[in-house]
Every structure is written in structure tokens, then in C-alpha cells.
Design an enzyme around this catalytic site. Sequence first.
Site, PDB file in Angstrom:
ATOM      1  N   GLU A 245     -13.292 -11.556  26.849  1.00 56.90           N
ATOM      2  CA  GLU A 245     -13.033 -10.140  27.137  1.00 56.90           C
ATOM      3  C   GLU A 245     -13.685  -9.756  28.463  1.00 56.90           C
ATOM      4  O   GLU A 245     -14.899  -9.562  28.526  1.00 56.90           O
ATOM      5  CB  GLU A 245     -13.577  -9.234  26.017  1.00 56.90           C
ATOM      6  CG  GLU A 245     -12.832  -9.347  24.710  1.00 56.90           C
ATOM      7  CD  GLU A 245     -13.288  -8.313  23.687  1.00 56.90           C
ATOM      8  OE1 GLU A 245     -13.929  -7.312  24.086  1.00 56.90           O
ATOM      9  OE2 GLU A 245     -13.012  -8.511  22.483  1.00 56.90           O
TER      10      GLU A 245
ATOM     11  N   GLU B 158     -17.535 -11.057  17.902  1.00 59.07           N
ATOM     12  CA  GLU B 158     -18.793 -10.433  18.330  1.00 59.07           C
ATOM     13  C   GLU B 158     -19.786 -10.297  17.168  1.00 59.07           C
ATOM     14  O   GLU B 158     -20.555  -9.336  17.106  1.00 59.07           O
ATOM     15  CB  GLU B 158     -18.527  -9.061  18.973  1.00 59.07           C
ATOM     16  CG  GLU B 158     -17.721  -9.156  20.264  1.00 59.07           C
ATOM     17  CD  GLU B 158     -17.529  -7.815  20.951  1.00 59.07           C
ATOM     18  OE1 GLU B 158     -17.763  -6.780  20.298  1.00 59.07           O
ATOM     19  OE2 GLU B 158     -17.166  -7.791  22.138  1.00 59.07           O
TER      20      GLU B 158
END
Length: 839
Positions: free
Chosen positions: A211, A142
Site C-alpha cells: 500500500e 496489518e
Amino acid sequence: MLISAGIHYPRATPQMWPDLIAKSKEGGADMIQTYVFWNGHEPVREQYHFEGRYDLVKFVKLVGSSGLYLHLRIGPYVCAEWNFGGFPVWLRDVPGIEFRTDNAPFKEEMQRFVKKIVDLMRGEMLFSWQGGPIIMLQIENEYGNIEHTYGQKGKDYVTWAASMAVGLRAGVPWVMCRQTDAPEYILDACNGFYCDGFRPNSNSKPTLWTENWDGWYTTWGGRLPHRPVEDLAFAVARFFQRGGSFQNYYMYFGGTNFGRTSGAPFLITSYDYDAPIDEYGLLSEPKWGHLKALHAAIKLCEPALVAADSAQYIKLGSKQEAHVYRGNDHTEGLNITWHGSQSRCSAFLANIDERNAASVTFLGQSYTLPPWSVSILPDCRNIVFNTAKVQAQTSIKTIEFSSHLFLPQNLKTQIEVSYISKPWMTVKEPTGIWGENNFTVQGILEHLNVTKDYSDYLWYLTRIYVSDEDFSFWEKNKASAAVMIDSMRDVLRVFINGQLAGSVDGHWVKVVQPIQFLQGYNDLVLLTETVGLQNYGAFLEKDGAGFRGHVKLTGFKNGDVDLSQLFWTYQVGLKGEFLKIYTVEDSEKAGWTNLTLDGIPSTFSWYKTYFDAPDGADPVVLDLGSMGKGQAWVNGHHIGRYWTLVAPKDGCSICDYRGPYNSDKCTTNCGEPTQTWYHIPRSWLQATNNLLVIFEETGGNPFEISIKLRSARIVCAQVSESHYPPVWKWSQPDRTDGRISVNDTTPKMHLHCEQGHIISSIEFASYGTPRGSCQKFSKGNCHAPNSLSVVSKACQGRNSCYIGISNTIFGGDPCRGIVKTLAVKARCVSPTKIGSFQS
């Protein structure tokens, strides 16, 4: 098409891993995904730890032996609501280091650890080209969320990280999640509650969802998040409907933040995450069962999904649409006609209306689509699954009392419980400077620079002189002095002359703590505490803990006292920590005395007792609801931090799965403590004389601590004639015409207990028009009188059973012209408790 289950190996014990992997596979997973936790594997620079809960090789081999693939997310930054985002705290002390940017010291350390993991996996023959399970790796995590804060150095770092990773020649693809500028040779991926609109940054890359947030994390004093399975299934079906290839549940099993591993700060010890497998390893139904059926339906579509270059989009209404996949087994690149004899066809019908059902016509047939749902048609004709129609059972988890650890004689007649007659013992933790390893310097030092995170606790001691003039000034003006701090995190406790004057908690909050000094010399002690280090954001190396800005005493007659100019004596940690009095080997180093009723509640106290392990195999729970804030150990194993903070009374409401989900949408537990139950893994227990040690900061009653068992004793379900036959009953698409078939179109209810348990009794059963929901069922106007006997005969004494939903099964139609429903509530027990049954 890959379905992945997120499991973090350190959040469970090695003894739990095989069962977690098996339940993931049974639930339809093809793959396990895990992070690699740098601070767990290298707690001291170049001193590596790959044992116990950190035995990564063992975990990967277990995944491989189960026949599943593995996605290994090395990072090494992981976020993960994990202490310091997975970075070891010693990394802050590397000269000139800046984390996660084009910084030579950081890149050197990062490359060294990533190479260590890749070499370890290669050496153990664990990559897929070696016959192992690892088919994907991940570098960074991320980073796209914060890249802009580093400017050009951030862009250069992405390029370097990608090149470095590929240069290690692992032989499998590397992924970067939330990284829109990932290089061509790196797969970029989506994280979020919904990823059906995500497209990779190159047409040559598959669409990956690393995710899928099937729940959310929880903070002390917060409500408990819950994501309805109807919405979760909708998100997954939409992802594959719109071209997805790989989807991972974050988390499929969340587990426990044992020790001091939770981050953020203020994240609770439980990392249950409302996952399909709960913190204790038990199935969370209906989430697990409904997703299992979804996965089976997607697999029925797989031949068409992988054969088609893209989907055909058909608009069915203002908020209704179809995506149709057609492919050919034997020819590649041919123009497939709609009715070609060799073609295969699968379709997804979506109704994204948040409120209303819709009737649509698709390929000449009519279909009714519930709101906010996707229907899956593996042969473009028959619906085998709808995301909003839940047939899976609901399991009611209970915490059952096992024993109080010890009750004083005068309480035994008041509370009729079984107990273990080993007394509670106690010893006080000194407040302030307790050991020889303290030091004195001028000024206020940053918390982490001193503790290196070897403890949550750092003591600061200085001496303040209060003149007669100051004291008279306060008396005359009815005022007092105060400690004023510009900014502080996470917990501060202020002591004057050994007495607690006040406490403050928060994340970088201003402090104004009034103090009552005595005339003359006063000992001022400040205790700063961390409750998990920051795990997310840019510039983590600068985040730190303790104090920021000015630290001063206000209210003196001649003005403020700048505390940063004074000499302070520093002490890291607790004396009990230093002596390791929580371990079996070193417990007797403390001067324990018997605890009496008049000795509670007491602050900054250690307590210990011994207990026997409860019978059976149900997960064991430590109930600390009577305590305040502290930490707990069993046989030297650190259970985690505890803190009995209460969630707000408002903000919880009846949850409607329809419409976009967010982490505040379906919360529960309003007005209740966020966490009072703490998992003690069975493998950490022995049959008798288990040592329990508690460190309590704020006061509590250890006599009310108890050992309990977590179980799914009650299972219930509702299935109607309008539901579909079980997905597993459908055949794979025929190779000649792409059609699927089912021999028995009867919907079926599936009831099952956890492994090792059986259905001992049916507490409610009604075929007809039953009312209510699980645990609150009642008979309606229509009821088949033999409902209970039919279900009991099919299920009682068995671990698992199926009951058909049809008039034939129940000996006739109890009410013509009405759609019938079967509602059942059953009880599960261990066979040893009721005698021998056929399983």
C-alpha cells in the site's frame, strides 16, 4: 519489477471495470490489486453473493484478459475504510467468538470463507499456474499493528493463519502486510507513505510495498487531502532505488462507497483518495501522466535491476546519493567489472534535501538534482526522468450544469435553466414506532445487537411521567430536565412528544441534552444512527454502536431517573426503508403528495421525482448541496449517504511537495462542504423517467437539487527546453553495452482529452517566458508570435497531440540566451457538440 494499481471492484460498477483496467495498463501497471469483501459476498451466513458489483470472478477475468496480473487480498479482514472492516455483522453473533485471535469459532468462520474464495478461483482456472492472472494472495491485513494487544494468542493466530492459508494449496505466494513476524513461507510487506527503508524479515524474500498511500480518506466535515505527484513519484523512485521489487498504489482508482459501505465511522461517500483515476473514472492529471512516465523509466532500468544481486551505494554529498545496479545477460555469478562489455548499468541519483538543489558528479559527469527528487539513469549516463520535473498536462475537472429536476412555476423566470417538468413529491417518515415488528423490553439494548446493521436507524420509545411538583420545581428554578448519556456514537436525535428536542453527533462522546417536558405523560423517543461501522483496531466485535455507560434523566426534584430500568419499545429502521419506497417496483406504496414551496424545509421526509439522463457519455453527478443529511437512491440503486457538513475555515495553505508528506500537509476545501456531489453511474440510468428518491433528516430544499456532468474540459501544460525527451522515446538498453539512445532529444508537450473528446480550441499558447500557472497564464517579455497558430495546427480537432519544445518548431529563437518554455491551455469537447473533426 512490478507496478500494481489498487482498484476495489465494489467501488465501481462492472460497466466501469474494463475502462479502469485499461487506463491502469496504459498508465504502466503490470498488476491490479484488490481486497475481497466478505460482508458483500456473504451478507447472510452461508448465503453467498457474487453478482453485480460483487462479481469477483468477472473482475478477475477482465484483469486476465487485459494481460495484467492480479494480487488478491482475501484477508478476510480488509480495513479499507469499509463498513466493519469487511466483516459481516452476523459474525458478532457467533457464540463465543473473538475476532482476529486464537479463537476457535473465529478461525472456523475465517477458514471457511478463505477456502470458499480460493476454491472459487481455482475452479474458475484463475491462478497463474492455471493460465489465470492471480500471482499473489494475502492473508490477514496489518495485523502487526494490533498483535501485541492479544499477547501470545495473537502470535499463535499469526502462525495459524499462515499455515491455514498455505494449506489451501492455491499454488501462488501468500503475503502478510505489516507483519514483521510472518513465517518464512509467507512474504511480509510494507504499507505507508514511504517504504524505501523497509526490509523484509528474511533475506530470501523480495521487498514488497502493498500500500503506497497516494492520497488519504476524508471524513464528513473534514478538509480534502491531496498528495503532490512530485512527492509520490519521489517515494516510488526511492523504493526501487533502494531494492524494491513490487509496489502498489493504494488507491490507483478509489471509487465510491455506494450504499452504506463506508466505515470508520464518518467517512464520506466519495472514496476518490486523490488517486490517479478519479472517483468517476476520469484521469487525474498530472498525477496519472507523471506516474506513467516514471513507470516507463523504471522499466528501462529493469534489466539491470533484476540482474544485479544488490546495488552499489555511492555518497554524492551530505544529502545526495546514488544507487548503481549492474548485471550481465549471459553469465551468472561472475564478477562484473565496471566497464565489462557484457554488463548493463542503471542508476538512481537522489537529492533528499528538502529545500536546495544540488550539483553532483557521478561517473565523471555533472548533474543538477532538484530538491527532494530522484533522477533515473537507465544507462548510468542519461537522465530520462526526474521526479520533481512534471511534464504531464494538468486537467481541470469541472462540474457542468445539466438540469434542475423541477422548478415551481414562480421560480422558472428567476432561474433560467432547463428542467424536467415532473413535480417533486413528498411523504413524511413517522418519528418513533411505526410498524408491527417492534418489541418492548426492560433496559437499554446495544444498537447493533438490535439492528444487525440492516439499517442505520434504531428508535427507542418510553413514557415519562412528570408530576406537578417536578414542573413547579423547574419553573421556580428556571431549569429543565436533561438526557445524560455517558458515551454515544454516531448520531443521536431526541424527540419529546413528536417534536425534535436536539441532536448530537460524535464518536463515543458524552451527551447532555436539555428537554422541555409537559406536565403529565410524555413520550420520549431516542433515535440512534450509525454512519459507518468501525473498520480498524482490535476487538471489533466489542465496538458496537448506540450507547455505553449510564443513560439517565437529570434535573428531577427527587433525583435522577435511571432510563436503563424503564421499559422501552424498539423499532429498527425507517418505514420507507421497510416498504422499499426507493425502488421502482414499490415506490407507489407510499402516500406521496405534491411538494410545495411552503413544505420546505422539512425534517424526516422522503422526496421523489423523475429525471432524464443527460446526453453524452460524461459521468453524471447528483448535486445535493441544498440538502442536510440523509440517503439517496436512483432507480433503486443506493447512491450512498449524504451530509452537508462544512470543513474548518483554517488549515489549508499553499502546498510545497518538498519534504515528508502526511495526511494533513496539503489539504484543500477549507470553509466548504466536504461533499455535495454524488456519482450516479451511467449504467444505473435509462434514457428517460429515472426515479430519484431522497430521505432527508434535517431539512433541505429539494427544488435546488440538480443533475450535473463531470468532465475535464480544460487541459494545460508547461514544458521547457530544460525538460527531458518523452521517456517512451528512449530505446531499451542495448544488450552489448547497456546503453540507451534517443533519436530526437527535443522535449515534447503532450496534450490529450478523455476518450471520445477532442481539442476544440487553444485558449492560450506562448513559447518564450510565459508567466503564471494553469488557467492563469499570461505572456512574458519573450513570446513567439506564432505560438497560437503552431499549437492550434498541431492539436485542434484531435484527441491527442505532441508539440516539440524548440526554436525550430516555432520558426526561430524569440530571445537568445534564455531557456524557453511553452505554456498552453486547451479546451476539450465532445465532437457531437462542434461538428466532425479529424481525430
